[in-house]
Design a protein around this motif. Structure first.
Motif, short mmCIF file in Angstrom:
data_model
loop_
_atom_site.label_atom_id
_atom_site.label_comp_id
_atom_site.label_asym_id
_atom_site.label_seq_id
_atom_site.Cartn_x
_atom_site.Cartn_y
_atom_site.Cartn_z
N GLN B 6 31.86 18.50 3.20
CA GLN B 6 30.91 18.76 2.42
C GLN B 6 30.85 19.45 1.11
O GLN B 6 31.98 20.13 0.90
CB GLN B 6 29.72 19.40 3.49
CG GLN B 6 29.26 18.72 4.74
CD GLN B 6 28.33 19.45 5.44
OE1 GLN B 6 28.41 19.73 6.61
NE2 GLN B 6 27.26 20.19 4.80
N TRP B 36 21.95 14.69 9.89
CA TRP B 36 21.97 15.92 8.99
C TRP B 36 21.01 16.91 9.87
O TRP B 36 20.02 16.70 10.51
CB TRP B 36 21.23 15.81 7.89
CG TRP B 36 22.17 14.94 6.68
CD1 TRP B 36 21.94 13.62 6.62
CD2 TRP B 36 22.84 15.53 5.70
NE1 TRP B 36 22.76 13.32 5.58
CE2 TRP B 36 23.33 14.53 5.02
CE3 TRP B 36 23.49 16.79 5.45
CZ2 TRP B 36 24.64 14.56 4.29
CZ3 TRP B 36 24.32 17.00 4.71
CH2 TRP B 36 24.91 15.75 3.82
N ARG B 38 20.04 21.21 10.09
CA ARG B 38 20.24 22.65 9.60
C ARG B 38 19.98 23.88 10.34
O ARG B 38 19.53 23.66 11.56
CB ARG B 38 19.23 22.60 8.45
CG ARG B 38 17.93 23.09 8.77
CD ARG B 38 16.99 23.14 7.66
NE ARG B 38 15.30 23.44 8.14
CZ ARG B 38 14.55 23.37 7.23
NH1 ARG B 38 14.90 23.46 5.79
NH2 ARG B 38 13.38 24.10 7.57
N MET B 48 17.28 17.01 11.08
CA MET B 48 16.50 16.56 9.83
C MET B 48 16.24 15.18 9.63
O MET B 48 15.23 14.41 9.29
CB MET B 48 17.27 17.29 8.62
CG MET B 48 17.28 18.65 8.51
SD MET B 48 18.17 19.03 7.00
CE MET B 48 16.81 18.72 5.83
N VAL B 68 12.45 14.77 2.00
CA VAL B 68 13.82 14.58 2.30
C VAL B 68 14.26 13.07 1.98
O VAL B 68 13.40 12.24 2.09
CB VAL B 68 14.35 14.82 3.69
CG1 VAL B 68 13.92 13.95 4.58
CG2 VAL B 68 16.00 14.94 3.49
N ASP B 90 13.66 27.20 3.54
CA ASP B 90 14.81 26.19 3.56
C ASP B 90 16.05 26.84 3.30
O ASP B 90 17.15 26.16 3.46
CB ASP B 90 14.48 25.44 2.33
CG ASP B 90 13.20 24.33 2.61
OD1 ASP B 90 12.57 24.33 1.67
OD2 ASP B 90 13.02 24.01 3.83
N TYR B 94 23.46 23.77 5.86
CA TYR B 94 23.19 22.40 6.25
C TYR B 94 24.33 21.53 6.68
O TYR B 94 25.46 21.76 5.83
CB TYR B 94 22.57 21.94 5.06
CG TYR B 94 21.01 22.21 4.92
CD1 TYR B 94 20.73 23.37 4.23
CD2 TYR B 94 20.08 21.32 4.90
CE1 TYR B 94 19.58 23.93 3.82
CE2 TYR B 94 18.69 21.83 4.70
CZ TYR B 94 18.51 23.01 4.15
OH TYR B 94 17.13 23.57 3.94
N TYR B 95 24.36 20.81 7.82
CA TYR B 95 25.47 20.26 8.35
C TYR B 95 24.96 18.65 8.48
O TYR B 95 24.18 18.10 8.69
CB TYR B 95 25.86 20.73 9.75
CG TYR B 95 26.07 21.70 10.05
CD1 TYR B 95 25.44 22.84 10.63
CD2 TYR B 95 27.49 22.44 9.61
CE1 TYR B 95 25.83 24.12 10.61
CE2 TYR B 95 27.81 23.79 10.05
CZ TYR B 95 27.01 24.56 10.54
OH TYR B 95 27.31 25.96 10.69
N CYS B 96 26.11 17.96 7.84
CA CYS B 96 26.16 16.66 8.33
C CYS B 96 27.16 16.30 9.65
O CYS B 96 27.93 17.11 9.73
CB CYS B 96 26.66 15.69 7.11
SG CYS B 96 28.61 15.75 6.66
#
Lengths: 107, 127
Positions: B6, B36, B38, B48, B68, B90, B94-96
């Protein structure tokens, strides 16, 4: 949305102990239940998918069971590297939702 | 080996937008989805949304609808997540994650698991 409730929220145990974490869904999710391990500052790691399938490379002391609304993650003999936070996740219907986490600490 | 890498940490002001990238390697990008997730500081995991690099189909969580946008670039095996109208809540990592579901069935995403995950991108929203 499907609510996932884990118990306990925290747990103290010793190396060598057998530990069970429970995850309950607010409605039936068949076997669409996954378990993850997260260590501080790291991304989650997949342990178990579709309730009872062990992810490749994960030690066999980890096992999962259950279907419908009630699921368990069992660690048969705790090792020092297992102290972490564990999350369940349902993927039966979107939004995918996670349990609140179970923090496993050293006694 | 399968890897998701990322983009770096971001600091944004309230009302701004952020775009996080996630470059995949080690597998056929279009054969899996990307989800995704978070995690706010000290909190749990929040999904998300999902995108299929195969056909661009998306499925967003209601909490993020309208704010988004998830996209992919198959030429570079990169997924993107843009979040607009940022607020202080927010602030999160944030992870993928590679999602085993690669396409919708009857317009539904069912049965996926996430493996592996990217290393995470800290987005801080502060005035």
């Amino acid at each position: 949305d499907i609510q996932m409730t884990q118990s306990p929220s925290s747990l103290s145990a010793s190396v060598g102990d057998r530990v069970t974490i429970t995850c309950r869904a607010s409605q039936s999710i068949s076997s669409y239940l996954n378990w993850y391990q997260q260590k501080p500052g790291k991304a989650p790691k997949l342990l178990i998918y579709v309730a009872s399938s062990l992810q490749s490379g994960v030690p066999s002391r980890f096992s999962g069971s259950g279907s419908g609304t009630d699921f368990t993650l069992t660690i048969s003999s705790l090792q020092p590297e297992d102290f972490a936070t564990y999350y369940c996740q349902q993927s039966y219907s979107t939004p995918d939702t996670f349990g609140q986490g179970t923090k496993l600490e050293i006694k | 080996q399968v890897h998701l890498v990322q983009s770096g940490a971001e600091v944004k002001k309230p009302g701004a937008s952020v775009k996080v990238s996630c470059e995949a390697s080690g597998y056929t990008f279009t054969s899996y989805g990307i989800s995704w997730v978070r995690q706010a500081p000290g909190q749990g995991l929040e999904w998300m949304g999902w995108i299929s690099p195969y056909n661009g189909n998306t499925n967003y969580a209601q909490n993020f609808q309208g704010r988004v946008t998830m996209t992919t670039d198959t030429s570079t095996s990169t997924a993107y997540m843009e979040l607009r109208s940022l607020r202080s809540d927010d602030t999160a990592v944030y992870y993928c994650a590679r999602d085993s579901v690669w396409r919708l069935i009857a317009a539904a995403k069912t049965g996926g698991w996430f493996d592996p995950w990217g290393q995470g991108t800290l987005v801080t929203v502060s005035s």
